[in-house]
Design a protein around this motif. Sequence first.
Motif, PDB file in Angstrom:
ATOM      1  N   PRO A 187       0.772  -1.144  -0.032  1.00 53.98           N
ATOM      2  CA  PRO A 187       0.113  -0.045  -0.031  1.00 53.98           C
ATOM      3  C   PRO A 187       0.899   1.203   0.175  1.00 53.98           C
ATOM      4  CG  PRO A 187      -0.674  -1.546   1.463  1.00 53.98           C
ATOM      5  CD  PRO A 187       0.727  -2.039   0.886  1.00 53.98           C
ATOM      6  N   GLU A 188       0.279   2.368  -0.476  1.00 50.04           N
ATOM      7  CA  GLU A 188       1.005   3.539  -0.523  1.00 50.04           C
ATOM      8  C   GLU A 188       1.806   4.117   0.555  1.00 50.04           C
ATOM      9  OE1 GLU A 188       2.793   6.526  -2.662  1.00 50.04           O
ATOM     10  OE2 GLU A 188       1.890   4.860  -3.459  1.00 50.04           O
ATOM     11  N   GLU A 189       1.083   3.815   1.750  1.00 50.19           N
ATOM     12  CA  GLU A 189       1.620   4.396   3.008  1.00 50.19           C
ATOM     13  C   GLU A 189       2.600   3.476   3.416  1.00 50.19           C
ATOM     14  OE1 GLU A 189      -2.161   2.147   3.835  1.00 50.19           O
ATOM     15  OE2 GLU A 189      -1.647   3.333   2.552  1.00 50.19           O
ATOM     16  N   ASN A 190       2.717   2.240   3.147  1.00 50.17           N
ATOM     17  CA  ASN A 190       3.822   1.448   3.504  1.00 50.17           C
ATOM     18  C   ASN A 190       4.829   1.409   2.651  1.00 50.17           C
ATOM     19  OD1 ASN A 190       2.110   0.310   5.689  1.00 50.17           O
ATOM     20  ND2 ASN A 190       1.588  -1.490   4.525  1.00 50.17           N
ATOM     21  N   THR A 191       4.815   1.898   1.357  1.00 45.04           N
ATOM     22  CA  THR A 191       5.580   1.903   0.233  1.00 45.04           C
ATOM     23  C   THR A 191       6.743   2.966   0.706  1.00 45.04           C
ATOM     24  OG1 THR A 191       4.063   1.249  -1.470  1.00 45.04           O
ATOM     25  CG2 THR A 191       6.361   2.341  -2.085  1.00 45.04           C
ATOM     26  N   GLN A 192       6.497   4.112   1.233  1.00 44.50           N
ATOM     27  CA  GLN A 192       7.367   5.172   1.455  1.00 44.50           C
ATOM     28  C   GLN A 192       8.093   4.833   2.767  1.00 44.50           C
ATOM     29  OE1 GLN A 192       8.108   7.840  -0.194  1.00 44.50           O
ATOM     30  NE2 GLN A 192       6.446   7.179  -1.887  1.00 44.50           N
ATOM     31  N   ALA A 193       7.608   4.073   3.803  1.00 43.16           N
ATOM     32  CA  ALA A 193       8.275   3.723   4.712  1.00 43.16           C
ATOM     33  C   ALA A 193       9.223   2.520   4.520  1.00 43.16           C
ATOM     34  CB  ALA A 193       7.366   3.132   5.651  1.00 43.16           C
ATOM     35  N   VAL A 194       8.963   1.889   3.578  1.00 49.19           N
ATOM     36  CA  VAL A 194       9.832   0.381   3.037  1.00 49.19           C
ATOM     37  C   VAL A 194      11.012   1.430   2.114  1.00 49.19           C
ATOM     38  CG1 VAL A 194      10.046  -1.429   1.580  1.00 49.19           C
ATOM     39  CG2 VAL A 194       8.186  -1.240   3.016  1.00 49.19           C
ATOM     40  N   LEU A 195      10.674   2.066   1.268  1.00 48.93           N
ATOM     41  CA  LEU A 195      11.783   2.748   0.474  1.00 48.93           C
ATOM     42  C   LEU A 195      12.585   3.351   1.605  1.00 48.93           C
ATOM     43  CD1 LEU A 195       9.653   4.272  -2.457  1.00 48.93           C
ATOM     44  CD2 LEU A 195      11.255   2.215  -2.362  1.00 48.93           C
ATOM     45  N   SER A 196      12.225   4.249   2.696  1.00 53.12           N
ATOM     46  CA  SER A 196      13.019   4.873   3.381  1.00 53.12           C
ATOM     47  C   SER A 196      13.954   3.975   3.959  1.00 53.12           C
ATOM     48  CB  SER A 196      12.098   5.723   4.531  1.00 53.12           C
ATOM     49  OG  SER A 196      11.503   6.591   3.859  1.00 53.12           O
ATOM     50  N   ARG A 197      13.411   2.663   4.524  1.00 46.96           N
ATOM     51  CA  ARG A 197      14.240   1.807   5.299  1.00 46.96           C
ATOM     52  C   ARG A 197      15.500   1.257   4.248  1.00 46.96           C
ATOM     53  NH1 ARG A 197       9.398   0.175   7.658  1.00 46.96           N
ATOM     54  NH2 ARG A 197       9.192  -1.460   6.286  1.00 46.96           N
ATOM     55  N   MET A 198      14.814   0.980   3.083  1.00 46.65           N
ATOM     56  CA  MET A 198      15.668   0.551   1.728  1.00 46.65           C
ATOM     57  C   MET A 198      16.809   1.426   1.640  1.00 46.65           C
ATOM     58  SD  MET A 198      13.193  -1.318  -0.784  1.00 46.65           S
ATOM     59  CE  MET A 198      14.428  -1.584  -1.772  1.00 46.65           C
ATOM     60  N   GLN A 199      16.449   2.750   1.591  1.00 52.30           N
ATOM     61  CA  GLN A 199      17.628   3.968   1.381  1.00 52.30           C
ATOM     62  C   GLN A 199      18.501   3.850   2.661  1.00 52.30           C
ATOM     63  OE1 GLN A 199      15.855   7.670   0.540  1.00 52.30           O
ATOM     64  NE2 GLN A 199      17.860   8.682   0.186  1.00 52.30           N
ATOM     65  N   SER A 200      18.058   3.925   3.704  1.00 50.91           N
ATOM     66  CA  SER A 200      18.871   3.847   5.031  1.00 50.91           C
ATOM     67  C   SER A 200      19.935   2.461   4.751  1.00 50.91           C
ATOM     68  CB  SER A 200      18.137   3.812   6.297  1.00 50.91           C
ATOM     69  OG  SER A 200      17.019   5.044   6.290  1.00 50.91           O
ATOM     70  N   GLU A 201      19.324   1.448   4.752  1.00 56.02           N
ATOM     71  CA  GLU A 201      20.084   0.241   4.637  1.00 56.02           C
ATOM     72  C   GLU A 201      21.080   0.593   3.483  1.00 56.02           C
ATOM     73  OE1 GLU A 201      21.663  -3.648   5.477  1.00 56.02           O
ATOM     74  OE2 GLU A 201      20.182  -2.391   6.611  1.00 56.02           O
ATOM     75  N   ARG A 202      20.792   0.852   2.297  1.00 61.63           N
ATOM     76  CA  ARG A 202      21.673   0.928   1.253  1.00 61.63           C
ATOM     77  C   ARG A 202      22.762   1.927   1.378  1.00 61.63           C
ATOM     78  NH1 ARG A 202      22.384  -2.987  -1.045  1.00 61.63           N
ATOM     79  NH2 ARG A 202      21.668  -3.855   1.085  1.00 61.63           N
ATOM     80  N   GLU A 203      22.419   3.042   2.254  1.00 63.46           N
ATOM     81  CA  GLU A 203      23.228   4.107   2.925  1.00 63.46           C
ATOM     82  C   GLU A 203      24.487   3.244   3.772  1.00 63.46           C
ATOM     83  OE1 GLU A 203      21.250   7.231   4.036  1.00 63.46           O
ATOM     84  OE2 GLU A 203      20.677   8.050   1.975  1.00 63.46           O
ATOM     85  N   ARG A 204      23.842   2.613   4.859  1.00 65.45           N
ATOM     86  CA  ARG A 204      24.588   2.076   5.653  1.00 65.45           C
ATOM     87  C   ARG A 204      25.784   0.974   4.781  1.00 65.45           C
ATOM     88  NH1 ARG A 204      25.177  -2.489   8.136  1.00 65.45           N
ATOM     89  NH2 ARG A 204      23.471  -3.586   6.982  1.00 65.45           N
ATOM     90  N   VAL A 205      25.199   0.221   4.084  1.00 66.86           N
ATOM     91  CA  VAL A 205      26.097  -0.840   3.340  1.00 66.86           C
ATOM     92  C   VAL A 205      27.197  -0.084   2.647  1.00 66.86           C
ATOM     93  CG1 VAL A 205      26.334  -2.379   1.360  1.00 66.86           C
ATOM     94  CG2 VAL A 205      24.464  -2.364   3.281  1.00 66.86           C
ATOM     95  N   ALA A 206      26.813   1.443   1.851  1.00 64.67           N
ATOM     96  CA  ALA A 206      27.983   1.849   1.112  1.00 64.67           C
ATOM     97  C   ALA A 206      28.903   2.607   2.383  1.00 64.67           C
ATOM     98  CB  ALA A 206      27.162   3.080   0.580  1.00 64.67           C
ATOM     99  N   ARG A 207      28.531   3.087   3.401  1.00 65.24           N
ATOM    100  CA  ARG A 207      29.594   3.511   4.281  1.00 65.24           C
ATOM    101  C   ARG A 207      30.290   2.308   4.698  1.00 65.24           C
ATOM    102  NH1 ARG A 207      24.953   6.457   6.311  1.00 65.24           N
ATOM    103  NH2 ARG A 207      24.561   4.759   7.942  1.00 65.24           N
ATOM    104  N   GLU A 208      29.777   1.196   5.059  1.00 67.42           N
ATOM    105  CA  GLU A 208      30.657   0.112   5.421  1.00 67.42           C
ATOM    106  C   GLU A 208      31.828   0.042   4.112  1.00 67.42           C
ATOM    107  OE1 GLU A 208      28.231  -3.042   6.609  1.00 67.42           O
ATOM    108  OE2 GLU A 208      27.642  -2.193   8.430  1.00 67.42           O
ATOM    109  N   ALA A 209      31.167  -0.139   3.156  1.00 71.02           N
ATOM    110  CA  ALA A 209      32.111  -0.527   1.863  1.00 71.02           C
ATOM    111  C   ALA A 209      33.102   0.591   1.776  1.00 71.02           C
ATOM    112  CB  ALA A 209      31.329  -0.409   0.609  1.00 71.02           C
ATOM    113  N   ARG A 210      32.552   1.811   1.697  1.00 73.67           N
ATOM    114  CA  ARG A 210      33.887   3.082   1.709  1.00 73.67           C
ATOM    115  C   ARG A 210      34.811   2.880   2.839  1.00 73.67           C
ATOM    116  NH1 ARG A 210      29.331   6.179   0.156  1.00 73.67           N
ATOM    117  NH2 ARG A 210      28.853   6.634   1.922  1.00 73.67           N
ATOM    118  N   ALA A 211      34.180   2.577   4.060  1.00 73.37           N
ATOM    119  CA  ALA A 211      35.329   2.155   5.122  1.00 73.37           C
ATOM    120  C   ALA A 211      36.314   1.011   4.980  1.00 73.37           C
ATOM    121  CB  ALA A 211      34.524   2.291   6.402  1.00 73.37           C
ATOM    122  N   GLU A 212      35.531   0.173   4.447  1.00 69.46           N
ATOM    123  CA  GLU A 212      36.617  -1.262   4.167  1.00 69.46           C
ATOM    124  C   GLU A 212      37.493  -0.841   3.039  1.00 69.46           C
ATOM    125  OE1 GLU A 212      33.979  -4.307   3.554  1.00 69.46           O
ATOM    126  OE2 GLU A 212      33.304  -4.643   5.423  1.00 69.46           O
ATOM    127  N   GLY A 213      37.161  -0.211   1.971  1.00 66.20           N
ATOM    128  CA  GLY A 213      37.910   0.276   1.068  1.00 66.20           C
ATOM    129  C   GLY A 213      38.910   1.166   1.555  1.00 66.20           C
TER     130      GLY A 213
END
Length: 291
Positions: free
Chosen positions: A172-198
């Motif tokens: 549903p639309e109200e859940n989509t935005q929350a899921v997208l925000s969580r996915m964006q936060s998770e991708r940013e966390r993974v990117a930060r970890e990848a940059r730190a490891e690099g």
Amino acid sequence: MNRLTIAAIAVAVLLVTAASSLFTVQQTQQVLITQFGQPIRVIREPGLHAKIPFIQSVIALDRRLLDFEASGEEVILGDQRRLIVDSFTRYRITDPLLYFQTAGVAENGIRGRLASIVSSALRRVLGNEALLNVLSVDRLRIMNEIRDQVNREAKRFGVDVEDVRIRRADLPEENTQAVLSRMQSERERVAREARAEGAEQGARIRAAADRDRTVLLAEATSNADILRGQGEQEAIAISAAAFEKDPDFFRFWRSMQAYREAFSEGGDSRLLLSPDSEFFRYFRELPTVTP
């Protein structure tokens, strides 16, 4: 009324009666014959057939694979997630008599029943599944299970359901935005970890490269010093051997080199020496010419 008119009317009546008695069944059709609204027989063979005119009626039903698209509806999954599901069903009329008796000949009759059956099957099956299963390879198993349940219930309407597919499954639309925000936060966390490891790996590689460079330069300098010392030692040995073989010539040669360096053109050196200095010994001495 003369006989010609009566004959023409009789011929017309016969033609109308014959036309009403004969009908054609197409290859894509199956026909149900009714008499005063009551079904009496089913014809599946294509070709030309006959019926009792003005008493029996012909109801043609499609024997091909038919499609039914259900509108999107909200379903609660087994993990209490809500999902908007669109589906489509492919079915075939296999029992025209049962179909006529339960759903009628109107297309909306069977579609309304299929909509209810498909909706109930979707809710029952998806109510026991998690969101991850619906979005993974388990989706085929889920659709097959829904198809089997729908087919069992649709048989009482003279219909065989051959396939049920989930065309779209969205949050549903109200859940989509929350899921997208969580996915964006998770991708940013993974990117930060990848940059730190690099960065850490890059620092290790640079440190190892600097260490290897220092070691190589030290070894090269050491080898160069050793080779230079060996060369100088050999040069001294050669010079000493030459001096021992002819000391006078060696002294003369060294003096000539000294003269060339001292009196070369463009030289800025100045010498203050007495004329009887040992440096000018070979200017005073004349070489002895042997006849």
